[in-house]
Design a protein around this motif. Structure first.
Motif, PDB file in Angstrom:
ATOM      1  N   ALA A   1      -4.014   2.127  -3.447  1.00  0.00           N
ATOM      2  CA  ALA A   1      -5.067   1.360  -3.050  1.00  0.00           C
ATOM      3  C   ALA A   1      -5.521   0.446  -4.383  1.00  0.00           C
ATOM      4  O   ALA A   1      -5.428   1.018  -5.677  1.00  0.00           O
ATOM      5  CB  ALA A   1      -6.375   2.240  -2.711  1.00  0.00           C
TER       6      ALA A   1
ATOM      7  N   SER B   1      -0.326   6.825  -0.699  1.00  0.00           N
ATOM      8  CA  SER B   1      -0.361   5.365  -0.747  1.00  0.00           C
ATOM      9  C   SER B   1      -1.275   5.016  -1.976  1.00  0.00           C
ATOM     10  O   SER B   1      -1.701   5.738  -2.894  1.00  0.00           O
ATOM     11  CB  SER B   1      -1.567   5.376   0.526  1.00  0.00           C
ATOM     12  OG  SER B   1      -2.683   6.011   0.220  1.00  0.00           O
TER      13      SER B   1
ATOM     14  N   THR C   1       0.786  -1.320   0.109  1.00  0.00           N
ATOM     15  CA  THR C   1       0.238   0.086   0.017  1.00  0.00           C
ATOM     16  C   THR C   1       0.795   1.374   0.129  1.00  0.00           C
ATOM     17  O   THR C   1       0.478   2.178  -0.564  1.00  0.00           O
ATOM     18  CB  THR C   1      -1.000  -0.061   1.346  1.00  0.00           C
ATOM     19  OG1 THR C   1      -0.166   0.034   2.544  1.00  0.00           O
ATOM     20  CG2 THR C   1      -1.870  -1.074   1.184  1.00  0.00           C
TER      21      THR C   1
END
Length: 364
Positions: free
Chosen positions: A141, A139, A99
């Motif tokens: 996702a 990050s 992540t």
């Protein structure tokens, strides 16, 4: 933070449309690819570009680098996601659960799109997923796809659905969904970013030439590679193996460029249906609603006018790969361009893939 200062021309993407038509090399060496082996300190094999609300350019590298990068107005390139590695089309990796942007292992990035909320979406093609990068948190996702090749999930959660090489993910005009070219499944699919679901829009799952007049779900598709949508909901779909541009409008399918499906170059200035393409890899819209086509194996960018149903070449020297910078886009050589977009200043920006550079200029 990894930053790269390359030999570039300053981007100045937030300025008004330039008064001159000179071609600028925004990122990369003006002479083109400088090394046979990829260099982690350089941008390698760019495949697509997009611009955020501030006019900053993002781009993706294909298998020579496998990274997401962004370029500032000072001409600096920052690799913001993906660890540098060289991969091959047939490589298979375990699903990547990372992540943190610096840790994720992409595999053959093909497309990039930026949402109104600032999230950056990438087509992680050979990992069979669409992923997002959050610039605020750095990050990653998963937006869609299990990471395993297959076909499943229509009507259900996008993250539980299976894709087979998700080649492109372009935002619809409302910004609430992505059009995903699921080339291995011979389909164009839609990922709803609000409901987090997926559905098939075009294609019956069979490989073949599209059928004029057929309903979208009844037609085969010959290599659905990239798509874009106009404000009225019309979809334009590039077919790689079909060497064609298809229109999906009012519930029917029609080939608008290269009805014969034969690979080649021809037809400039004339009817699109009589023209030829060679392995088109990307489509996007200009400010007038015309369709820009990366005619990759012809080493040029073509433009289809839906109102006139005609086609012209706007960048590159057709059929001649090279790296020479000309006085304008039409006299500038390209080498297998894969992505094209209109910058905030109105210039046509091209991911000149096999030259490891990004070029820009005003299209006629």
């Amino acid at each position: 933070m990894r930053r790269l200062h390359t030999r570039v021309v300053a981007l100045a993407l937030a300025l008004a449309a330039p008064a001159r038509a000179e071609v600028a090399v925004l990122v990369g060496d003006p002479a083109g690819r400088v090394a046979k082996d990829p260099d982690p300190a350089r941008m390698n094999e760019p495949f697509a570009v997009a611009f955020d609300a501030e006019g900053q350019m993002y781009g993706v590298e294909y298998t020579r680098g496998n990274r997401l990068f962004r370029a500032g107005a000072d001409g600096a390139v920052e690799f913001v996601a993906g660890r540098f590695h060289v991969s091959k089309h047939g490589d298979v990796f375990p699903p990547d659960e990372a992540t943190a942007a610096a840790d994720v292992r992409f595999h053959g990035l093909h497309d990039v799109a930026i949402g109104r909320d600032g999230l950056v979406y990438v087509a992680d093609t050979f990992n069979h997923q669409i992923r997002s990068f959050d610039p605020a948190t750095r990050s990653i996702a998963v937006v869609a796809g299990t990471g395993q090749a297959g076909f499943s999930g229509d009507g259900g959660p996008a993250r539980a659905a299976a894709f087979k090489q998700a080649y492109c993910g372009s935002l619809v005009p409302a910004g609430d969904a992505l059009l995903v070219a699921d080339i291995g499944n011979h389909r164009l699919r839609r990922v709803d970013l609000v409901k987090a679901t997926v559905e098939t829009l075009v294609g019956n799952g069979m490989a073949g030439r599209p059928v004029d007049g057929a309903s979208p779900l009844a037609t085969p598709l010959a290599g659905p590679r990239a798509a874009c949508m106009t404000a009225d909901g019309t979809i334009y779909l590039a077919l790689r193996e079909g060497n064609a541009l298809v229109e999906i409008k009012d519930g029917t399918v029609r080939t608008m460029v290269n009805a014969a499906g034969k690979a080649g170059y021809g037809g400039d200035g004339g009817p699109g249906r009589e023209a030829l393409l060679a392995g088109p890899k990307y489509v996007s819209l200009d400010r007038a609603g015309r369709v820009l086509i990366a005619d990759t194996e012809n080493h040029c960018i073509r433009r289809y006018d839906p109102e006139r149903e005609t086609i012209t070449t706007v960048a590159g020297v057709p059929t001649k790969a090279g790296a020479a910078i000309g006085a304008d886009l039409r006299s500038t050589q390209l080498a297998r361009p894969h992505g094209c977009a209109i910058a905030p200043d109105g210039r046509l920006v091209i991911a000149d893939s096999d030259n490891d550079r990004i070029v820009a200029g005003l299209a006629d």
